[in-house]
Scaffold this active site. Structure first.
Site, PDB file in Angstrom:
ATOM      1  N   HIS A 153      -3.764 -60.929  45.450  1.00 10.94           N
ATOM      2  CA  HIS A 153      -4.123 -59.549  44.647  1.00 10.94           C
ATOM      3  C   HIS A 153      -3.599 -58.277  45.731  1.00 10.94           C
ATOM      4  O   HIS A 153      -3.112 -57.537  45.439  1.00 10.94           O
ATOM      5  CB  HIS A 153      -5.602 -59.719  45.033  1.00 10.94           C
ATOM      6  CG  HIS A 153      -6.256 -60.911  44.329  1.00 10.94           C
ATOM      7  ND1 HIS A 153      -6.192 -60.699  42.745  1.00 10.94           N
ATOM      8  CD2 HIS A 153      -6.926 -61.836  44.744  1.00 10.94           C
ATOM      9  CE1 HIS A 153      -6.987 -61.995  42.359  1.00 10.94           C
ATOM     10  NE2 HIS A 153      -7.296 -62.654  43.690  1.00 10.94           N
TER      11      HIS A 153
HETATM   12  C1  BDR Z   1     -10.079 -59.548  46.139  1.00 11.01           C
HETATM   13  O1  BDR Z   1     -11.336 -60.077  46.572  1.00 11.01           O
HETATM   14  C2  BDR Z   1     -10.916 -60.550  47.689  1.00 11.01           C
HETATM   15  O2  BDR Z   1     -11.452 -61.767  47.955  1.00 11.01           O
HETATM   16  C3  BDR Z   1      -9.531 -60.530  47.961  1.00 11.01           C
HETATM   17  O3  BDR Z   1      -9.096 -60.378  49.316  1.00 11.01           O
HETATM   18  C4  BDR Z   1      -9.081 -59.283  47.211  1.00 11.01           C
HETATM   19  O4  BDR Z   1      -9.238 -57.964  47.873  1.00 11.01           O
HETATM   20  C5  BDR Z   1      -9.719 -60.176  44.773  1.00 11.01           C
HETATM   21  O5  BDR Z   1     -10.801 -59.949  43.931  1.00 11.01           O
END
Ligand code: BDR
Ligand code: CA
Length: 342
Positions: A271
């Site tokens: 992400h």
């Molecule tokens: C987001 O949530 C976190 O767990 C990850 O680092 C990312 O920023 C994804 O949903």
């Protein structure tokens, strides 16, 4: 006659190209002054390494940390580790909020492990945190910044910037753009059926940032779930045979497992690194300007982001919503930049 026809065909083609470019908002990257606000976090660390390996496009002024994937002491340690691994210890790391504005903290240890960094050994980095608090750093820096000059890459819950905005609303003057990893519309959520983790963890903060009127870009699950690892992509990173490549392949091999099982995907999303890729090479992505509403009410829609993709309600278009991305282009960029590190 033929010449006239060619002239008009050319004109029509150029107009079509221009229309396409404006619809997808493709623009070349310009060098940016950036503050990275983050809760490392496996994908946060990959994002930090990508950013710190890209000084031509990004002047990383500071890293500010927030509680999210794990507690603030661990997210701050992991941010300092990323800085050390990138050989960029001159970049200050400021620790910020240890809990959301209103809600009880939630963590994502099930995905990121107890240390917030799966697949690699962690240690206490040599260089300590910068003195002072992340929120104060944001206030002081944005107050005195040249008008609309600083980009904030927001890779975790938006608590730090929300606190800064509440304390000193005038800091919007220094902000060029806030680029958020967060939200989900078409894809569905990852912490509830409709909510994405960063927004769900502190939806009140996300609402404060949204209401501030700053220029906002959202990089939601809709796009990050289209940019997936594969065995070949991780192998290529591993094959760089440098420390950064080994670290990132170790992290990703472990990190993507849970998502692959949960969603039945052939690979996992990375992400936060998409936010950095968007800043470095925006032409890899496409999206459109939409109206966004965030639900902070208790209940089944808590943390939901409602992006009015088809402009059904004809409300003001307050965010640029990134919806698609070039997965191979992303991994080529990541691999190339990691190859520049030690
Ligand atoms: C987001 O949530 C976190 O767990 C990850 O680092 C990312 O920023 C994804 O949903
Ligand atoms: Ca994160």
């Amino acid at each position: 006659m033929n010449t006239t026809r060619h002239f008009f065909t050319g004109l029509i083609r150029s107009a079509a190209l221009l229309a396409m470019l404006s619809a997808t908002s493709v623009h070349a990257a310009e060098k940016r002054d950036v503050i990275i606000d983050t809760d490392p976090g496996a994908d946060d660390v990959v994002a930090l390494l990508l950013a710190l390996a890209s000084p031509q496009e990004l002047n990383v002024m500071a890293i500010t940390t927030v509680a999210g994937n794990v507690r603030i002491d661990k997210t701050s340690r992991n941010a300092r580790l990323a800085r050390e691994w990138a050989g960029r210890e001159e970049v200050p790391v400021y620790a910020g909020a240890g809990k959301p504005l209103v809600r009880t903290p939630i963590y994502a240890e099930n995905i990121h492990g107890k240390e917030g960094l799966p697949g690699v050994e962690v240690h206490e980095p040599k260089k300590p945190l910068a003195e002072g608090n992340a929120v104060q750093y944001l206030v002081d820096t944005l107050k005195k910044a040249a008008p609309h000059s600083i980009t904030i890459a927001m890779l975790g819950p938006q608590t730090n910037l929300a606190l800064a905005l509440i304390q000193a609303p005038e800091i919007t003057q220094g902000i060029k753009e806030v680029v958020v990893m967060g939200g989900a519309h078409f894809n569905g959520g990852n912490i509830t059926p409709v909510a994405e983790f960063n927004i769900y963890a502190d939806p009140d903060a996300a609402k404060v940032v949204l209401a501030s009127g700053v220029k906002l870009t959202y990089v939601p699950l809709d796009v990050t779930h289209k940019i997936l690892t594969s065995e070949a992509r991780i192998k290529q990173i591993d094959g760089l045979n440098n420390q950064a490549g080994k670290l990132v392949s170790g992290i990703l091999n472990e990190y993507v497992k849970a998502d692959m099982v949960h969603y039945g995907l052939p690979g996992g999303p990375v992400h936060d690194a998409s936010v950095i890729a968007w800043l470095i090479k925006p032409e890899l992505f496409s999206g459109r300007q939409v109206n966004l509403v965030i639900d902070n009410r208790e209940g089944v829609t808590h943390g939901q982001t409602i992006a009015d993709w088809y402009d059904t309600l004809a409300q003001n278009k307050n965010v640029f919503w990134v919806e698609n991305g070039d997965a191979q282009g992303f991994f080529d960029l990541l691999t190339q930049r990691l190859g520049l590190l030690k």
